[in-house]
Enzyme design. Structure first.
Site, mmCIF file in Angstrom:
data_model
loop_
_atom_site.group_PDB
_atom_site.id
_atom_site.type_symbol
_atom_site.label_atom_id
_atom_site.label_comp_id
_atom_site.label_asym_id
_atom_site.label_seq_id
_atom_site.Cartn_x
_atom_site.Cartn_y
_atom_site.Cartn_z
ATOM 1 N N ASN A 12 0.877 -1.176 0.000
ATOM 2 C CA ASN A 12 0.000 0.000 0.000
ATOM 3 C C ASN A 12 0.909 1.220 0.000
ATOM 4 O O ASN A 12 1.549 1.516 1.002
ATOM 5 C CB ASN A 12 -0.882 -0.027 1.261
ATOM 6 C CG ASN A 12 -1.659 1.265 1.451
ATOM 7 O OD1 ASN A 12 -1.713 2.111 0.551
ATOM 8 N ND2 ASN A 12 -2.254 1.421 2.632
ATOM 9 N N LYS A 14 0.123 4.266 -0.145
ATOM 10 C CA LYS A 14 -0.460 5.467 0.474
ATOM 11 C C LYS A 14 -0.260 6.664 -0.473
ATOM 12 O O LYS A 14 -0.389 6.503 -1.681
ATOM 13 C CB LYS A 14 0.136 5.685 1.863
ATOM 14 C CG LYS A 14 0.000 4.402 2.708
ATOM 15 C CD LYS A 14 0.275 4.560 4.157
ATOM 16 C CE LYS A 14 0.063 3.202 4.854
ATOM 17 N NZ LYS A 14 0.205 3.259 6.299
ATOM 18 N N HIS A 98 -9.274 1.289 5.069
ATOM 19 C CA HIS A 98 -7.990 1.426 5.770
ATOM 20 C C HIS A 98 -8.180 2.349 6.977
ATOM 21 O O HIS A 98 -8.970 3.296 6.919
ATOM 22 C CB HIS A 98 -6.938 1.993 4.806
ATOM 23 C CG HIS A 98 -5.557 1.934 5.377
ATOM 24 N ND1 HIS A 98 -5.092 2.893 6.256
ATOM 25 C CD2 HIS A 98 -4.565 1.026 5.224
ATOM 26 C CE1 HIS A 98 -3.859 2.562 6.611
ATOM 27 N NE2 HIS A 98 -3.511 1.437 5.997
ATOM 28 N N GLU A 100 -6.507 4.736 8.016
ATOM 29 C CA GLU A 100 -6.305 6.164 7.707
ATOM 30 C C GLU A 100 -7.549 6.752 7.043
ATOM 31 O O GLU A 100 -7.877 7.928 7.250
ATOM 32 C CB GLU A 100 -5.051 6.326 6.822
ATOM 33 C CG GLU A 100 -3.783 6.104 7.642
ATOM 34 C CD GLU A 100 -2.618 5.505 6.872
ATOM 35 O OE1 GLU A 100 -2.607 5.567 5.637
ATOM 36 O OE2 GLU A 100 -1.705 4.957 7.537
ATOM 37 N N GLU A 170 -5.036 -4.845 10.606
ATOM 38 C CA GLU A 170 -4.010 -3.823 10.793
ATOM 39 C C GLU A 170 -4.243 -3.102 12.114
ATOM 40 O O GLU A 170 -5.039 -2.161 12.177
ATOM 41 C CB GLU A 170 -4.060 -2.803 9.646
ATOM 42 C CG GLU A 170 -3.793 -3.404 8.285
ATOM 43 C CD GLU A 170 -3.166 -2.398 7.318
ATOM 44 O OE1 GLU A 170 -2.221 -2.785 6.641
ATOM 45 O OE2 GLU A 170 -3.599 -1.231 7.278
ATOM 46 N N GLY A 176 3.010 2.299 10.759
ATOM 47 C CA GLY A 176 3.978 3.382 10.611
ATOM 48 C C GLY A 176 4.701 3.737 11.896
ATOM 49 O O GLY A 176 5.355 4.778 11.978
ATOM 50 N N SER A 216 3.879 -2.147 10.180
ATOM 51 C CA SER A 216 5.329 -2.224 10.355
ATOM 52 C C SER A 216 5.931 -3.566 9.940
ATOM 53 O O SER A 216 6.855 -4.055 10.587
ATOM 54 C CB SER A 216 5.726 -1.865 11.799
ATOM 55 O OG SER A 216 5.365 -0.525 12.086
HETATM 56 P P1 13P Z 1 3.376 0.436 7.580
HETATM 57 O O1 13P Z 1 3.858 -0.848 6.940
HETATM 58 O O2 13P Z 1 4.086 1.641 7.066
HETATM 59 O O3 13P Z 1 3.331 0.331 9.067
HETATM 60 O O4 13P Z 1 1.853 0.621 7.090
HETATM 61 C C1 13P Z 1 0.976 -0.432 7.215
HETATM 62 C C2 13P Z 1 -0.265 -0.117 6.476
HETATM 63 O O5 13P Z 1 -1.018 0.758 6.860
HETATM 64 C C3 13P Z 1 -0.539 -0.873 5.243
HETATM 65 O O6 13P Z 1 -1.829 -0.632 4.766
#
Ligand code: 13P
Length: 254
Positions: A12, A14, A98, A100, A170, A176, A216
């Site tokens: 992903n 982002k 997601h 976010e 997740e 992150g 992560s």
């Molecule tokens: P990270 O791998 O940067 O922690 O992000 C995970 C994520 O949100 C994947 O959709």
């Protein structure tokens, strides 16, 4: 990892990378995963990068997905992208709900369900995200949150629809932050989700559904995560942006 569920290693991106960055990524990435036949490989770039990504993966065992979609086919919905548009651009997958999107853009379990149904209607394979916040985990509410997200977001599908869904667990506190869920914590959450699937859609559906872990994931921890029977793949943010690190994740079995 259960042998009868083919792993999915998904990236992903982002809000990172331009079309030119996308082409450069795949030039480097494709040779690194050319012999990877043990898993499905998916990259979900920003919408504007999808044409470049689709072109770059032509002939390779890599598929492209969107990071979101709107549930109407078309209309006066400024800034939105629909399922038919994603499909026409060559996307095969789409991430839905997601954390976010939930946190910054007001998505709810109800809109997750609408988006998931729309994705399926237009032949896209949804990756539906669930996961608890840190305060929820600390308050012992993880199971309750996952059950509510499943009930509100996925239990409204028919069995035929659900059969085409992938779930991503997740935990928000692991996204992150560099703080990965331990393989045991992830497994426990996956079991909770799989048990809900069994209750709603039956044992066969529960045995078949692929549940990815995200939060992560790095080359250094992917092997121990993928060693878990319950973990059917990963959804990777930061570490999917570099060809060598995402290739190392895809090639976790080596
Ligand atoms: P990270 O791998 O940067 O922690 O992000 C995970 C994520 O949100 C994947 O959709």
């Amino acid at each position: 990892m259960a042998t009868n569920r083919t792993p999915i290693m998904a990236g992903n991106w982002k809000m990172f990378k331009t079309p030119a960055d996308t082409t450069a990524f795949f030039d480097e990435f494709k040779p690194l995963v050319a012999s990877a036949t043990h898993c499905e490989i998916v990259i979900c770039p920003p919408f504007i990068d999808i044409p470049a990504a689709v072109q770059a993966v032509e002939g390779a065992r890599i598929e492209i997905g969107g990071q979101n979609l709107y549930w109407e086919k078309e209309g006066a919905f400024t800034g939105e992208i629909s399922g038919p548009m994603l499909a026409a651009a060559g996307a095969r997958w789409v991430i839905i709900g997601h954390s976010e999107r939930r946190q910054y853009f007001g998505e709810t379990d109800e809109t997750v369900l609408k988006r998931t149904k729309a994705a399926l209607e237009h032949g896209l394979k949804p990756i539906v995200c669930v996961g608890e916040h840190l305060d929820e985990r600390e308050a012992g509410k993880t199971e309750q949150v996952l059950v509510a997200q499943f009930q509100g977001g996925l239990a409204g599908l028919t069995a035929e629809e659900f059969a085409r869904v992938t779930i991503a667990y997740e935990p928000v506190w692991a996204i992150g932050t560099g703080r990965t869920a331990t393989p045991e914590i992830a497994s426990e959450a996956h079991k909770v989700i799989r048990a809900e699937v069994a209750k709603k859609f039956g044992g066969e559906a529960a045995a078949a559904v692929r549940i990815l872990y995200g939060g992560s994931v790095k080359p250094a921890n992917v092997k121990e995560l993928m060693a878990q029977e319950e973990i059917d793949g990963t959804l990777v943010g930061g570490a999917s942006l570099k060809a060598d690190s995402f290739a190392a994740i895809v090639n976790f079995h080596r």
